[in-house]
Design a protein around this motif. Structure first.
Motif, PDB file in Angstrom:
ATOM      1  N   THR A  50      10.796 108.917 -20.062  1.00 33.33           N
ATOM      2  CA  THR A  50      11.940 109.802 -20.254  1.00 33.33           C
ATOM      3  C   THR A  50      11.844 110.439 -21.641  1.00 33.33           C
ATOM      4  OG1 THR A  50      13.246 107.962 -21.125  1.00 33.33           O
ATOM      5  CG2 THR A  50      13.417 108.412 -18.746  1.00 33.33           C
ATOM      6  N   THR A  52      13.299 110.256 -24.268  1.00 33.67           N
ATOM      7  CA  THR A  52      14.060 109.512 -25.267  1.00 33.67           C
ATOM      8  C   THR A  52      13.216 109.304 -26.521  1.00 33.67           C
ATOM      9  OG1 THR A  52      13.253 107.400 -24.409  1.00 33.67           O
ATOM     10  CG2 THR A  52      15.338 108.230 -23.490  1.00 33.67           C
ATOM     11  N   THR A  53      13.870 109.053 -27.616  1.00 30.74           N
ATOM     12  CA  THR A  53      13.172 108.778 -28.867  1.00 30.74           C
ATOM     13  C   THR A  53      12.259 107.576 -28.701  1.00 30.74           C
ATOM     14  OG1 THR A  53      15.045 109.656 -30.107  1.00 30.74           O
ATOM     15  CG2 THR A  53      13.510 108.263 -31.321  1.00 30.74           C
ATOM     16  N   GLU A  54      12.705 106.579 -27.944  1.00 32.56           N
ATOM     17  CA  GLU A  54      11.909 105.371 -27.721  1.00 32.56           C
ATOM     18  C   GLU A  54      10.566 105.687 -27.059  1.00 32.56           C
ATOM     19  OE1 GLU A  54      12.208 101.116 -25.300  1.00 32.56           O
ATOM     20  OE2 GLU A  54      13.745 102.628 -25.008  1.00 32.56           O
ATOM     21  N   HIS A  55      10.590 106.453 -25.987  1.00 30.41           N
ATOM     22  CA  HIS A  55       9.346 106.771 -25.285  1.00 30.41           C
ATOM     23  C   HIS A  55       8.474 107.746 -26.072  1.00 30.41           C
ATOM     24  CE1 HIS A  55      10.811 105.451 -21.013  1.00 30.41           C
ATOM     25  NE2 HIS A  55      10.589 104.435 -21.835  1.00 30.41           N
ATOM     26  N   ARG A 134      13.403 116.876 -24.231  1.00 30.28           N
ATOM     27  CA  ARG A 134      14.378 116.319 -25.173  1.00 30.28           C
ATOM     28  C   ARG A 134      15.187 117.425 -25.840  1.00 30.28           C
ATOM     29  NH1 ARG A 134      15.111 115.790 -30.275  1.00 30.28           N
ATOM     30  NH2 ARG A 134      13.094 116.645 -30.840  1.00 30.28           N
ATOM     31  N   GLN A 137      17.677 118.882 -23.398  1.00 35.17           N
ATOM     32  CA  GLN A 137      18.834 117.996 -23.216  1.00 35.17           C
ATOM     33  C   GLN A 137      19.778 118.064 -24.402  1.00 35.17           C
ATOM     34  OE1 GLN A 137      17.318 114.061 -22.388  1.00 35.17           O
ATOM     35  NE2 GLN A 137      16.959 114.530 -20.236  1.00 35.17           N
TER      36      GLN A 137
END
Length: 142
Positions: A50, A52-55, A134, A137
């Motif tokens: 996704t 997201t900052t994590e991925h 990102r 979004q």
């Protein structure tokens, strides 16, 4: 994990390797240097990532590690490849980055890791796609 693995209750082999419950042995290399970088967290495939900052940060860590490993083995990262197989063309449903340096062992192996094919996605292409999603979004939330 594939549907068959779930039905047969087979664990993910990469989860077992990173967890230390089994060892890995080199069987075949596609190129002079072929390294798999496997995250500890079980992320199924590139399709389940996704924006997201994590991925996004995980992919960047994998990229930097891949570049370091290529340099350690005498390869120029700019002339090497890093990427992922895209479902249904992946053989293990646990995200793993292919880091490839040097000449290919055969034309078939070269084709298997060729950027722009529906079965293989270049790491930088994936990073750009997730970053674009990102930003979209974030714009939608404003």
């Amino acid at each position: 994990m594939t549907l068959l693995d779930r039905i047969l209750c087979r664990p993910c082999i990469f989860c077992e390797i990173v967890g230390g419950s089994t060892s890995a042995e080199l069987i075949y290399k596609a190129t002079e240097t072929h390294i798999l970088i496997v995250p500890v967290a079980h992320i199924q495939t590139v399709k389940t990532l996704t924006p997201t900052t994590e991925h996004i940060s995980l992919l960047e860590k994998m990229r930097l590690k891949g570049m370091d490993l290529l340099r350690e083995r005498g390869h120029d990262p700019e002339e090497s490849k890093m990427g992922f197989h895209v479902p249904p063309f992946n053989t293990v449903d646990h995200l793993h980055l292919h880091v490839l340096g040097g000449a290919y062992k055969s034309r078939l192996r070269k084709l298997k890791y060729e950027t722009g094919r529906m079965w293989y996605m270049d790491l930088t292409q994936l990073q750009a796609d997730l970053e674009r999603k990102r930003r979209l979004q974030e714009g939608a939330r404003l």
